[in-house]
Scaffold this motif. Structure first.
Motif, PDB file in Angstrom:
ATOM      1  N   TYR A  21       0.969  -1.170  -0.135  1.00  0.00           N
ATOM      2  CA  TYR A  21      -0.104   0.060  -0.042  1.00  0.00           C
ATOM      3  C   TYR A  21       0.884   1.257  -0.030  1.00  0.00           C
ATOM      4  CZ  TYR A  21      -4.113  -2.860   0.730  1.00  0.00           C
ATOM      5  OH  TYR A  21      -5.376  -3.840   0.720  1.00  0.00           O
ATOM      6  N   ILE A  22       2.062   1.218   0.428  1.00  0.00           N
ATOM      7  CA  ILE A  22       2.854   2.509   0.564  1.00  0.00           C
ATOM      8  C   ILE A  22       3.557   2.667  -0.827  1.00  0.00           C
ATOM      9  CG2 ILE A  22       5.180   3.014   1.406  1.00  0.00           C
ATOM     10  CD1 ILE A  22       4.576   1.949   4.204  1.00  0.00           C
ATOM     11  N   LEU A  23       3.731   1.251  -1.418  1.00  0.00           N
ATOM     12  CA  LEU A  23       4.167   1.596  -2.855  1.00  0.00           C
ATOM     13  C   LEU A  23       3.194   1.935  -3.808  1.00  0.00           C
ATOM     14  CD1 LEU A  23       6.456  -1.899  -3.116  1.00  0.00           C
ATOM     15  CD2 LEU A  23       7.169   0.684  -2.991  1.00  0.00           C
ATOM     16  N   ALA A  24       1.709   1.818  -3.419  1.00  0.00           N
ATOM     17  CA  ALA A  24       0.733   2.020  -4.154  1.00  0.00           C
ATOM     18  C   ALA A  24       0.732   3.714  -4.153  1.00  0.00           C
ATOM     19  CB  ALA A  24      -0.550   1.751  -3.688  1.00  0.00           C
ATOM     20  N   ILE A  25       1.078   4.278  -3.136  1.00  0.00           N
ATOM     21  CA  ILE A  25       1.371   5.862  -3.058  1.00  0.00           C
ATOM     22  C   ILE A  25       2.383   6.224  -4.054  1.00  0.00           C
ATOM     23  CG2 ILE A  25       1.878   7.819  -1.702  1.00  0.00           C
ATOM     24  CD1 ILE A  25       0.602   6.233   0.739  1.00  0.00           C
ATOM     25  N   VAL A  64      -6.331   0.303 -12.064  1.00  0.00           N
ATOM     26  CA  VAL A  64      -5.500   1.335 -11.463  1.00  0.00           C
ATOM     27  C   VAL A  64      -5.264   2.367 -12.389  1.00  0.00           C
ATOM     28  CG1 VAL A  64      -3.547   1.949 -10.029  1.00  0.00           C
ATOM     29  CG2 VAL A  64      -4.895  -0.146  -9.486  1.00  0.00           C
ATOM     30  N   VAL A  65      -4.491   2.135 -13.631  1.00  0.00           N
ATOM     31  CA  VAL A  65      -4.207   2.895 -14.446  1.00  0.00           C
ATOM     32  C   VAL A  65      -5.159   3.763 -15.274  1.00  0.00           C
ATOM     33  CG1 VAL A  65      -2.886   3.082 -16.496  1.00  0.00           C
ATOM     34  CG2 VAL A  65      -1.863   1.616 -14.823  1.00  0.00           C
ATOM     35  N   GLY A  66      -6.174   3.029 -15.397  1.00  0.00           N
ATOM     36  CA  GLY A  66      -7.518   3.575 -15.963  1.00  0.00           C
ATOM     37  C   GLY A  66      -8.001   4.998 -15.174  1.00  0.00           C
ATOM     38  N   ILE A  67      -8.213   4.491 -13.921  1.00  0.00           N
ATOM     39  CA  ILE A  67      -8.602   5.562 -12.923  1.00  0.00           C
ATOM     40  C   ILE A  67      -7.713   6.717 -12.849  1.00  0.00           C
ATOM     41  CG2 ILE A  67      -9.440   5.935 -10.638  1.00  0.00           C
ATOM     42  CD1 ILE A  67     -11.446   4.581 -12.024  1.00  0.00           C
ATOM     43  N   THR A  68      -6.466   6.337 -12.665  1.00  0.00           N
ATOM     44  CA  THR A  68      -5.387   7.271 -12.486  1.00  0.00           C
ATOM     45  C   THR A  68      -5.326   8.587 -13.741  1.00  0.00           C
ATOM     46  OG1 THR A  68      -3.636   5.954 -12.737  1.00  0.00           O
ATOM     47  CG2 THR A  68      -4.253   6.273 -10.632  1.00  0.00           C
ATOM     48  N   SER A  69      -5.481   7.819 -14.799  1.00  0.00           N
ATOM     49  CA  SER A  69      -5.100   8.310 -15.988  1.00  0.00           C
ATOM     50  C   SER A  69      -6.266   9.361 -16.475  1.00  0.00           C
ATOM     51  CB  SER A  69      -4.886   7.565 -17.237  1.00  0.00           C
ATOM     52  OG  SER A  69      -3.696   6.702 -17.047  1.00  0.00           O
ATOM     53  N   LEU A  70      -7.535   8.993 -15.941  1.00  0.00           N
ATOM     54  CA  LEU A  70      -8.660   9.521 -16.199  1.00  0.00           C
ATOM     55  C   LEU A  70      -8.730  10.911 -15.401  1.00  0.00           C
ATOM     56  CD1 LEU A  70     -11.505   9.951 -17.454  1.00  0.00           C
ATOM     57  CD2 LEU A  70     -12.507   8.731 -15.339  1.00  0.00           C
ATOM     58  N   LEU A 234      -8.255  -3.945  -4.416  1.00  0.00           N
ATOM     59  CA  LEU A 234      -8.087  -3.178  -5.688  1.00  0.00           C
ATOM     60  C   LEU A 234      -8.483  -1.674  -5.535  1.00  0.00           C
ATOM     61  CD1 LEU A 234      -7.538  -3.187  -8.729  1.00  0.00           C
ATOM     62  CD2 LEU A 234      -9.684  -3.912  -8.981  1.00  0.00           C
ATOM     63  N   ILE A 235      -9.494  -1.505  -4.739  1.00  0.00           N
ATOM     64  CA  ILE A 235     -10.152  -0.184  -4.394  1.00  0.00           C
ATOM     65  C   ILE A 235      -9.061   0.681  -3.234  1.00  0.00           C
ATOM     66  CG2 ILE A 235     -11.884   1.200  -3.178  1.00  0.00           C
ATOM     67  CD1 ILE A 235     -13.784  -0.862  -4.427  1.00  0.00           C
ATOM     68  N   LYS A 236      -8.478  -0.135  -2.408  1.00  0.00           N
ATOM     69  CA  LYS A 236      -7.516   0.539  -1.552  1.00  0.00           C
ATOM     70  C   LYS A 236      -6.102   1.017  -2.164  1.00  0.00           C
ATOM     71  CE  LYS A 236      -8.935  -1.975   2.505  1.00  0.00           C
ATOM     72  NZ  LYS A 236      -8.568  -3.306   3.520  1.00  0.00           N
ATOM     73  N   PHE A 237      -5.772   0.174  -3.080  1.00  0.00           N
ATOM     74  CA  PHE A 237      -4.525   0.578  -3.925  1.00  0.00           C
ATOM     75  C   PHE A 237      -4.880   1.459  -4.903  1.00  0.00           C
ATOM     76  CE2 PHE A 237      -1.344  -0.084  -7.057  1.00  0.00           C
ATOM     77  CZ  PHE A 237      -0.122  -0.872  -6.584  1.00  0.00           C
ATOM     78  N   THR A 238      -6.075   1.508  -5.471  1.00  0.00           N
ATOM     79  CA  THR A 238      -6.280   2.796  -6.335  1.00  0.00           C
ATOM     80  C   THR A 238      -6.453   4.150  -5.504  1.00  0.00           C
ATOM     81  OG1 THR A 238      -7.373   1.120  -7.708  1.00  0.00           O
ATOM     82  CG2 THR A 238      -7.885   3.334  -8.193  1.00  0.00           C
ATOM     83  N   LEU A 239      -7.072   4.015  -4.418  1.00  0.00           N
ATOM     84  CA  LEU A 239      -7.360   5.253  -3.711  1.00  0.00           C
ATOM     85  C   LEU A 239      -6.034   5.952  -3.371  1.00  0.00           C
ATOM     86  CD1 LEU A 239     -10.537   4.415  -1.899  1.00  0.00           C
ATOM     87  CD2 LEU A 239     -10.197   5.940  -3.707  1.00  0.00           C
ATOM     88  N   LEU A 240      -4.835   4.914  -2.985  1.00  0.00           N
ATOM     89  CA  LEU A 240      -3.559   5.396  -2.310  1.00  0.00           C
ATOM     90  C   LEU A 240      -2.997   5.980  -3.691  1.00  0.00           C
ATOM     91  CD1 LEU A 240      -2.961   2.500   0.142  1.00  0.00           C
ATOM     92  CD2 LEU A 240      -3.400   4.810   0.573  1.00  0.00           C
TER      93      LEU A 240
END
Length: 282
Positions: A21-25, A64-70, A234-240
Motif C-alpha cells: 500500500y505504501i508503494l501504491a502511493i 488502477v491505471v485507468g482511474i489515475t489516467s482519467l 484493488l480499491i484501496k490500492f487505487t485510492l492510495l
C-alpha cells in the motif's frame, strides 16, 4: 509451535500488505511527477509484494491505471491540452485490439506454453517476461534524451499521419491487453512524431487514450476471464495511488522533471532485469 508460526505468518502477511500500500502511493507519485510509469510499477507490486496471480495483476493494473489516467486527463482537458482527433483515430484502433486481446487472445494462450524435459514455460511467466521486456524498452526511452520531442514542443498545428496513427494504435492496444500496461511510453512518441503534437498536448491526449484503453481492457478481463477480483485490495490500492498523484503534482513544481524521468528510467531498467532474472533463473 503451530500458534507461534501462525502469528509469524500473519505478521509477515500484514507487513507485505503495508509495504504494497505504501508503494501504491509511490505509483501515484510517479504518475504525478513524470506522467507515466503507473503499470510499470503496479504489476510487479501486485505480483511480488501483494501476491496477486500475474494474469489477475495485469487486469488489476488496467483498473488502477485507468482511474489515475482519467483524473490526469480531466486535468489536461481543463487546461485545453487534449487533441480529440488523435483520441478518435488512435483510440478506435487501440480500443478494438485491447478488447479483442483481453477477451479472446489471452484465453487462447495455454497454461503451459513450452515444455522441454524438466523445464516448462508457463503462461504467467511468459506474461511477466513480456512485461519485463517492455519495462526495459520504456526505461531506455526515459533515460535517453528525446531531442526530436524538444523540437516539437513549440509546434502549434497538428499534422496527422492517419495510417501510422491507426496502426500504432492497434499495436499499443495489443500491448495493453496482454500485460495491462497503459502504454503511455508508446503513445506519446506516436502522437509527437505522427500527429506532430506539442509534448504537453501529447501527454494530455495520451492520458485520455490510456484511460479508455484501460477501461475496455478491464471490461474484457472481468467478462471473459472469470477471475475472482479482490475488490477490497484493488480499491484501496487505487485510492492510495490517486492520493499519490496529488503529491506528485505538488512535487513536480519543485523538482526537475528531466532528472526525475532519467532517475525513474534507471529504476525501471533495474526492475526489468530483476523480473527476467527471477522468472527464468531464480
Amino acid at each position: 509451535m503451530f500458534f507461534s508460526k501462525q502469528l509469524n505468518d500473519d505478521h509477515n502477511k500484514n507487513t507485505q500488505m503495508l509495504t504494497g500500500y505504501i508503494l501504491a502511493i509511490l505509483v501515484g507519485v510517479s504518475l504525478g511527477l513524470i506522467g507515466s510509469g503507473g503499470s510499470i510499477l503496479t504489476v510487479p507490486i501486485m505480483v511480488y509484494i501483494l501476491g496477486v496471480y500475474p494474469i489477475s495483476a495485469t487486469g488489476y493494473s488496467l483498473f488502477v491505471v485507468g482511474i489515475t489516467s482519467l483524473l490526469g486527463g480531466i486535468k489536461s482537458f481543463n487546461h485545453q491540452k487534449i487533441e480529440f482527433k488523435a483520441v478518435l483515430f488512435f483510440g478506435i484502433s487501440s480500443i478494438t485490439t485491447v478488447y479483442l486481446t483481453r477477451a479472446y487472445l489471452m484465453p487462447l494462450i495455454p497454461e503451459i506454453v513450452l515444455r522441454t524435459g524438466d523445464f516448462q514455460l508457463t503462461k504467467p511467466v511468459v506474461l511477466m517476461i513480456i512485461f519485463a521486456i517492455i519495462m526495459v524498452s520504456a526505461s531506455l526511452s526515459m533515460i535517453r534524451p528525446c531531442k526530436d520531442c524538444e523540437e516539437h514542443i513549440g509546434d502549434s498545428k497538428p499534422d496527422f499521419n492517419y495510417l501510422m496513427i491507426v496502426l500504432m494504435g492497434a499495436l499499443v492496444g495489443i500491448v495493453t491487453g496482454l500485460v495491462g500496461a497503459g502504454g503511455g511510453f508508446l503513445i506519446i512518441p506516436v502522437l509527437v512524431f505522427f500527429a506532430k503534437l506539442p509534448m504537453k498536448s501529447a501527454v494530455g491526449t495520451s492520458l485520455f487514450i490510456i484511460a479508455i484503453n484501460s477501461a475496455i481492457g478491464f471490461i474484457g478481463f472481468i467478462t471473459h476471464e472469470h477471475s475472482v477480483i479482490d475488490w477490497s485490495l484493488l480499491i484501496k490500492f487505487t485510492l492510495l495511488a490517486v492520493a499519490g498523484i496529488f503529491i506528485g503534482i505538488f512535487l513536480s513544481g519543485k523538482i526537475s522533471g528531466e532528472k526525475l524521468k532519467t532517475g525513474f528510467g534507471w529504476f525501471v531498467l533495474v526492475m526489468g532485469f530483476y523480473i527476467i532474472t527471477k522468472e527464468l533463473i531464480l
